[in-house]
Motif scaffolding. Structure first.
Motif, PDB file in Angstrom:
ATOM      1  N   ASP A  23      89.936  66.375  93.072  1.00 29.92           N
ATOM      2  CA  ASP A  23      88.594  66.365  91.990  1.00 29.92           C
ATOM      3  C   ASP A  23      88.681  67.504  90.992  1.00 29.92           C
ATOM      4  O   ASP A  23      88.609  67.230  89.847  1.00 29.92           O
ATOM      5  CB  ASP A  23      87.573  66.465  92.641  1.00 29.92           C
ATOM      6  CG  ASP A  23      87.299  65.063  93.552  1.00 29.92           C
ATOM      7  OD1 ASP A  23      87.930  63.953  93.101  1.00 29.92           O
ATOM      8  OD2 ASP A  23      86.420  64.964  94.484  1.00 29.92           O
ATOM      9  N   ARG A  24      88.975  68.749  91.774  1.00 29.52           N
ATOM     10  CA  ARG A  24      89.075  69.964  90.707  1.00 29.52           C
ATOM     11  C   ARG A  24      90.269  69.808  89.788  1.00 29.52           C
ATOM     12  O   ARG A  24      90.183  70.243  88.753  1.00 29.52           O
ATOM     13  CB  ARG A  24      89.194  71.201  91.757  1.00 29.52           C
ATOM     14  CG  ARG A  24      87.900  71.533  92.433  1.00 29.52           C
ATOM     15  CD  ARG A  24      87.827  73.125  92.872  1.00 29.52           C
ATOM     16  NE  ARG A  24      88.884  73.346  93.689  1.00 29.52           N
ATOM     17  CZ  ARG A  24      88.953  73.409  95.134  1.00 29.52           C
ATOM     18  NH1 ARG A  24      87.873  72.840  95.522  1.00 29.52           N
ATOM     19  NH2 ARG A  24      90.159  73.786  95.640  1.00 29.52           N
ATOM     20  N   ASP A  51      89.308  67.787  86.722  1.00 24.56           N
ATOM     21  CA  ASP A  51      88.541  68.365  85.880  1.00 24.56           C
ATOM     22  C   ASP A  51      89.292  69.290  84.991  1.00 24.56           C
ATOM     23  O   ASP A  51      88.892  69.409  83.906  1.00 24.56           O
ATOM     24  CB  ASP A  51      87.452  68.981  86.525  1.00 24.56           C
ATOM     25  CG  ASP A  51      86.321  68.087  87.676  1.00 24.56           C
ATOM     26  OD1 ASP A  51      86.312  66.877  87.218  1.00 24.56           O
ATOM     27  OD2 ASP A  51      85.559  68.380  88.422  1.00 24.56           O
ATOM     28  N   SER A  90      91.766  67.373  82.803  1.00 22.10           N
ATOM     29  CA  SER A  90      91.336  66.389  81.994  1.00 22.10           C
ATOM     30  C   SER A  90      90.963  66.950  80.592  1.00 22.10           C
ATOM     31  O   SER A  90      90.802  66.338  79.385  1.00 22.10           O
ATOM     32  CB  SER A  90      90.090  65.909  82.454  1.00 22.10           C
ATOM     33  OG  SER A  90      89.015  66.699  82.465  1.00 22.10           O
TER      34      SER A  90
END
Length: 352
Positions: A337-338, A341, A344
């Motif tokens: 997930d990190r 982020d 992106s």
């Protein structure tokens, strides 16, 4: 030229039917893309991703016949097949006649669409037993083993092999005829010799010679060095193969299948997958690995894949260090997930 070829391609249903590539009665489409059997790569979690991205047929990791007949856990686990993967071939390797025949019966019970024999693996631990590419030094034995397997199963039998042992012993034209004559239903050819391993350029001219032999009527699939949509189209047209088997180019990049198909259909290149798609694929791969192998083994065996999915990304070494040392699945998903982020905010063109 490509657009002209696409525009002029037969459009009637009869023409499409004539162009359909089949392994016996298994329809694979007009120009199938096959996922190569790769040890520690083409397991169910990875095959699922490749299927979603357009692979028309896949093969299991290669399986030792000695392991199968001795009920070795690792060998038997490789027989796991999921319905969404079909059509699929189980690939075996071995050098003993009785073992190959007994293994063929075990494979048939697993109910794949195809049984494939590996005569191409170049690694020493396989070759030294006269299995894999080792048998390229004894064509007579290759034919005898293959014939025994064909007679031992109701499954269509296919073969994957190399051009020969070295440049002085390239007998692939003879091998193709003899294997076809004893009943194999398709032949995949890696366009290198065993001595080459995976080095140097592959020589597809030998595959073309096999395909253009008027005696050959089974599908001939080419393998070796196909790593871009452009090359896939070029080799299709230049060498007239029935389909392409893709191996190393798919590792960490299952999107190669959809990119080739899109380019063949339109003449246009798709943009590479963005960070969201890459991370999502890794999540699926990791979760499926855990579900299939259990949390501990699933986490450990996933570690070899992270670098391939994010090759060339700036600062990836720090994230990779975390991914290959963490043992808790929940934390691994948090790391992903990190990553999503962080990356992106960066243009795809800057990432790859």
């Amino acid at each position: 030229m490509l657009r002209g070829w696409i525009a002029n391609k037969g459009n009637t249903s009869a023409e499409r039917a004539r162009d359909m590539v089949k392994i016996e009665n298994i329809e694979l489409g007009e120009f199938p893309l096959l996922l190569a059997p790769m040890e520690d790569v083409s397991d169910p979690p990875f095959r699922a991703l490749c299927k979603k991205q357009g692979a028309d047929m896949m093969y299991t990791e290669f399986i030792s016949v000695e392991g199968l007949i001795r009920d070795a856990t690792k060998s038997l686990q490789k027989l796991d097949i999921y319905d969404e993967e079909r059509p699929i071939g189980v690939q075996i390797f071995g050098a003993e006649l009785d073992s190959m025949m007994r293994a063929a019966e075990i494979v048939e019970a697993a109910n794949p669409e195809v049984l494939d024999i590996n005569y191409g693996c170049p690694v020493q631990k396989v070759v030294c037993k006269m299995a894999g590419a080792g048998i390229l030094r004894d064509v007579k034995k290759m034919v005898e083993l293959t014939q025994a397997v064909v007679k031992s199963t109701n499954l269509p039998v296919t073969v994957k092999t190399r051009l020969g042992w070295d440049h002085n012993t390239i007998f692939i034209e003879e091998v193709a005829e003899r294997l076809q004559d004893i009943g194999i239903k398709a032949l995949s050819i890696h366009a290198r010799t065993r001595v080459q391993m995976y080095k140097g350029e592959s020589d597809w001219s030998w595959i073309s010679k096999v395909k253009n032999n008027p005696r050959i009527h089974i599908p001939i699939f080419g393998n070796g060095d196909i790593d871009t949509p452009q090359k896939a189209v070029e080799y299709r047209e230049r060498y007239a193969v029935d389909g392409i088997m893709i191996g190393r180019a798919s590792i960490g990049y299952p999107w190669i299948f959809r990119e080739i198909k899109h380019y063949m259909a339109t003449g246009e290149l798709l943009p590479p997958p963005d960070i969201h798609e890459r991370v999502d694929a890794v999540r699926q791969h990791l979760q499926h690995s855990i579900d299939w192998k259990g949390a501990k083994l699933g986490v450990v065996e996933m570690r070899r894949h992270y670098t391939n999915y994010f090759r060339g990304f700036p600062g990836i070494k720090e994230f990779r260090s975390q991914l290959v040392t963490e043992e808790n699945p929940a934390i691994l998903f948090e790391i992903l997930d990190r990553m999503e982020d962080v990356y992106s905010a960066i243009e795809v063109s800057e990432l790859v």
